[in-house]
Design a protein around this motif. Sequence first.
Motif, PDB file in Angstrom:
ATOM      1  N   LEU A 195       0.052  13.041   3.510  1.00 13.14           N
ATOM      2  CA  LEU A 195       0.432  12.249   2.339  1.00 13.14           C
ATOM      3  C   LEU A 195       1.803  11.597   2.526  1.00 13.14           C
ATOM      4  O   LEU A 195       2.017  10.440   2.136  1.00 13.14           O
ATOM      5  CB  LEU A 195       0.444  13.135   1.094  1.00 13.14           C
ATOM      6  N   ALA A 196       2.724  12.331   3.136  1.00  9.06           N
ATOM      7  CA  ALA A 196       4.063  11.785   3.373  1.00  9.06           C
ATOM      8  C   ALA A 196       3.982  10.559   4.271  1.00  9.06           C
ATOM      9  O   ALA A 196       4.672   9.554   4.036  1.00  9.06           O
ATOM     10  CB  ALA A 196       4.955  12.850   4.001  1.00  9.06           C
ATOM     11  N   ALA A 197       3.160  10.616   5.303  1.00  5.40           N
ATOM     12  CA  ALA A 197       3.003   9.472   6.208  1.00  5.40           C
ATOM     13  C   ALA A 197       2.454   8.261   5.472  1.00  5.40           C
ATOM     14  O   ALA A 197       2.913   7.121   5.677  1.00  5.40           O
ATOM     15  CB  ALA A 197       2.077   9.849   7.366  1.00  5.40           C
ATOM     16  N   LEU A 198       1.494   8.474   4.584  1.00  4.22           N
ATOM     17  CA  LEU A 198       0.917   7.369   3.816  1.00  4.22           C
ATOM     18  C   LEU A 198       1.948   6.729   2.892  1.00  4.22           C
ATOM     19  O   LEU A 198       1.997   5.501   2.750  1.00  4.22           O
ATOM     20  CB  LEU A 198      -0.278   7.875   2.999  1.00  4.22           C
ATOM     21  N   ILE A 199       2.778   7.534   2.272  1.00  6.13           N
ATOM     22  CA  ILE A 199       3.789   7.012   1.347  1.00  6.13           C
ATOM     23  C   ILE A 199       4.824   6.176   2.097  1.00  6.13           C
ATOM     24  O   ILE A 199       5.216   5.090   1.647  1.00  6.13           O
ATOM     25  CB  ILE A 199       4.457   8.167   0.577  1.00  6.13           C
ATOM     26  N   VAL A 200       5.265   6.663   3.250  1.00  6.23           N
ATOM     27  CA  VAL A 200       6.234   5.899   4.047  1.00  6.23           C
ATOM     28  C   VAL A 200       5.614   4.582   4.513  1.00  6.23           C
ATOM     29  O   VAL A 200       6.248   3.520   4.462  1.00  6.23           O
ATOM     30  CB  VAL A 200       6.722   6.724   5.253  1.00  6.23           C
ATOM     31  N   ALA A 201       4.363   4.637   4.959  1.00  6.51           N
ATOM     32  CA  ALA A 201       3.692   3.427   5.430  1.00  6.51           C
ATOM     33  C   ALA A 201       3.584   2.380   4.321  1.00  6.51           C
ATOM     34  O   ALA A 201       3.728   1.178   4.563  1.00  6.51           O
ATOM     35  CB  ALA A 201       2.298   3.772   5.957  1.00  6.51           C
ATOM     36  N   ALA A 202       3.353   2.831   3.103  1.00 14.07           N
ATOM     37  CA  ALA A 202       3.161   1.903   1.986  1.00 14.07           C
ATOM     38  C   ALA A 202       4.475   1.447   1.356  1.00 14.07           C
ATOM     39  O   ALA A 202       4.559   0.329   0.833  1.00 14.07           O
ATOM     40  CB  ALA A 202       2.284   2.555   0.914  1.00 14.07           C
ATOM     41  N   GLY A 203       5.509   2.282   1.402  1.00 12.49           N
ATOM     42  CA  GLY A 203       6.695   1.992   0.606  1.00 12.49           C
ATOM     43  C   GLY A 203       7.972   1.660   1.333  1.00 12.49           C
ATOM     44  O   GLY A 203       8.943   1.224   0.708  1.00 12.49           O
ATOM     45  N   VAL A 204       8.028   1.875   2.656  1.00  8.84           N
ATOM     46  CA  VAL A 204       9.260   1.610   3.403  1.00  8.84           C
ATOM     47  C   VAL A 204       9.070   0.364   4.261  1.00  8.84           C
ATOM     48  O   VAL A 204       8.079   0.246   4.986  1.00  8.84           O
ATOM     49  CB  VAL A 204       9.646   2.814   4.283  1.00  8.84           C
ATOM     50  N   ARG A 205      10.021  -0.545   4.195  1.00  3.76           N
ATOM     51  CA  ARG A 205       9.936  -1.810   4.923  1.00  3.76           C
ATOM     52  C   ARG A 205      10.201  -1.604   6.405  1.00  3.76           C
ATOM     53  O   ARG A 205      11.047  -0.791   6.796  1.00  3.76           O
ATOM     54  CB  ARG A 205      10.947  -2.805   4.332  1.00  3.76           C
ATOM     55  N   HIS A 206       9.472  -2.350   7.219  1.00  2.00           N
ATOM     56  CA  HIS A 206       9.698  -2.304   8.668  1.00  2.00           C
ATOM     57  C   HIS A 206      11.039  -2.933   8.999  1.00  2.00           C
ATOM     58  O   HIS A 206      11.397  -4.001   8.499  1.00  2.00           O
ATOM     59  CB  HIS A 206       8.587  -3.064   9.401  1.00  2.00           C
ATOM     60  N   ARG A 207      11.798  -2.249   9.846  1.00  2.00           N
ATOM     61  CA  ARG A 207      13.043  -2.783  10.381  1.00  2.00           C
ATOM     62  C   ARG A 207      13.017  -2.582  11.887  1.00  2.00           C
ATOM     63  O   ARG A 207      12.527  -1.559  12.367  1.00  2.00           O
ATOM     64  CB  ARG A 207      14.263  -2.053   9.787  1.00  2.00           C
ATOM     65  N   PRO A 208      13.549  -3.532  12.645  1.00  2.00           N
ATOM     66  CA  PRO A 208      13.555  -3.362  14.105  1.00  2.00           C
ATOM     67  C   PRO A 208      14.449  -2.197  14.517  1.00  2.00           C
ATOM     68  O   PRO A 208      15.304  -1.741  13.747  1.00  2.00           O
ATOM     69  CB  PRO A 208      14.099  -4.698  14.620  1.00  2.00           C
ATOM     70  N   ALA A 209      14.237  -1.729  15.726  1.00  5.66           N
ATOM     71  CA  ALA A 209      15.073  -0.651  16.255  1.00  5.66           C
ATOM     72  C   ALA A 209      16.529  -1.095  16.280  1.00  5.66           C
ATOM     73  O   ALA A 209      16.837  -2.269  16.520  1.00  5.66           O
ATOM     74  CB  ALA A 209      14.608  -0.268  17.659  1.00  5.66           C
TER      75      ALA A 209
END
Length: 394
Positions: free
Chosen positions: A185-199
């Motif tokens: 569930l934690a992985a799903l929440i991060v995937a849906a709610g945190v914006r991608h940023r480059p390294a």
Amino acid sequence: MTSTAAGPARFREVLAVPEYRALWSSGLISRMGDQLARVALAVLAYELTGSATVTTFTYALTFIPSLLGGPLLGGLADRFPRRRVMIVCDLARALLVGLMALPQVPFPALCVLLLAVQLIDAPEKTARIATTPDVLEARLYPAGVTLSQMTSQLTALAGFGAGGAIVTAAGPRAALAMNAVSFALAALIVAAGVRHRPASRTGRAVSLRETAAGVRLVATDPRLRGLLAFALLATFSIAPEGLAVPYADALGGGAVAAGILLCAIPAGSVVGMYLVNRLSAGPRALAPLAVLSCLPLVVSAAEPGVAVSVAAWFLTGALSAYQVIANAEFVRLVPAERRGQAVGVAASALTAVQGVGVLLSGPLADLAGPPAAIAVYGAAGTVAALLLARSWRL
């Protein structure tokens, strides 16, 4: 209103930031499952062996792997996009803990899987911590750190408090299955709610040279070194958690008493962190709180009963709120491009010394008794904090 005009940030302002809310809620869910699994493993180990040493060894397995995982793997949070690191680590932990929940897996194999889970925990935690300053403005950041650590303690409180009842009703394997679901569930929440940023840094390799650079960064900066030293005092205040079950037995209590004792320090931490944020306590409060934090544990030597022990442990938790000050200052002072690496080094050192502290408390408890062992840790922590406070400079 500008950031300078507004006063200390409130938690509702922090939670109004969508990305922080995703980080916070995913951490909440996985932490709840994690604490439930720790209770299940500790109870299972003590039931099988009746040994404080084996019990604390099992508990220490949830800390010691970070001695390697943080320095070696924490840099992944700089080399790869931090959102991706969090998602991959949570999914991998869901798979491994799911295997631990299978009834066919024997206890020794379960311990090996636990080591692997804790190694993976290091880069996930580092990525989460390093992302927080990116999603919160400067005024909101201290409140965000405080809320995250308060939530960690609250979940520990709920996990320990309900853990005994859930393990009794459903069994330790079912508790482990719940932990696996929490990671997914934690992985799903991060995937849906945190914006991608480059390294934050180029390149892919995570080498021993890079690890050494992170260690050097912390070791050569007096401010970072001092903040980390205060954080490492947790090695003394962690002892009651590892010895709660045998200590409760020494007081004539059982699993319920152990669960209540385990709740005391996290509950105190929540109150202390709330007050630290509310009063805007800054670095000047760090040393005084650290010096006093372990002192209440000394009362355990007198075997004062569950009620007094709970009060003393609660006070230790409240005074240990200095950790949130040390955490926020440390992350604030580290250069952004080295944040994952430095936080990985610090987090691994903190987790490792906690594991060593728990591990050594078991043989001491078998030799002198759990009450005396906890009191020794309290006295040693107080002396160590006094020595640090003498040399601490803002």
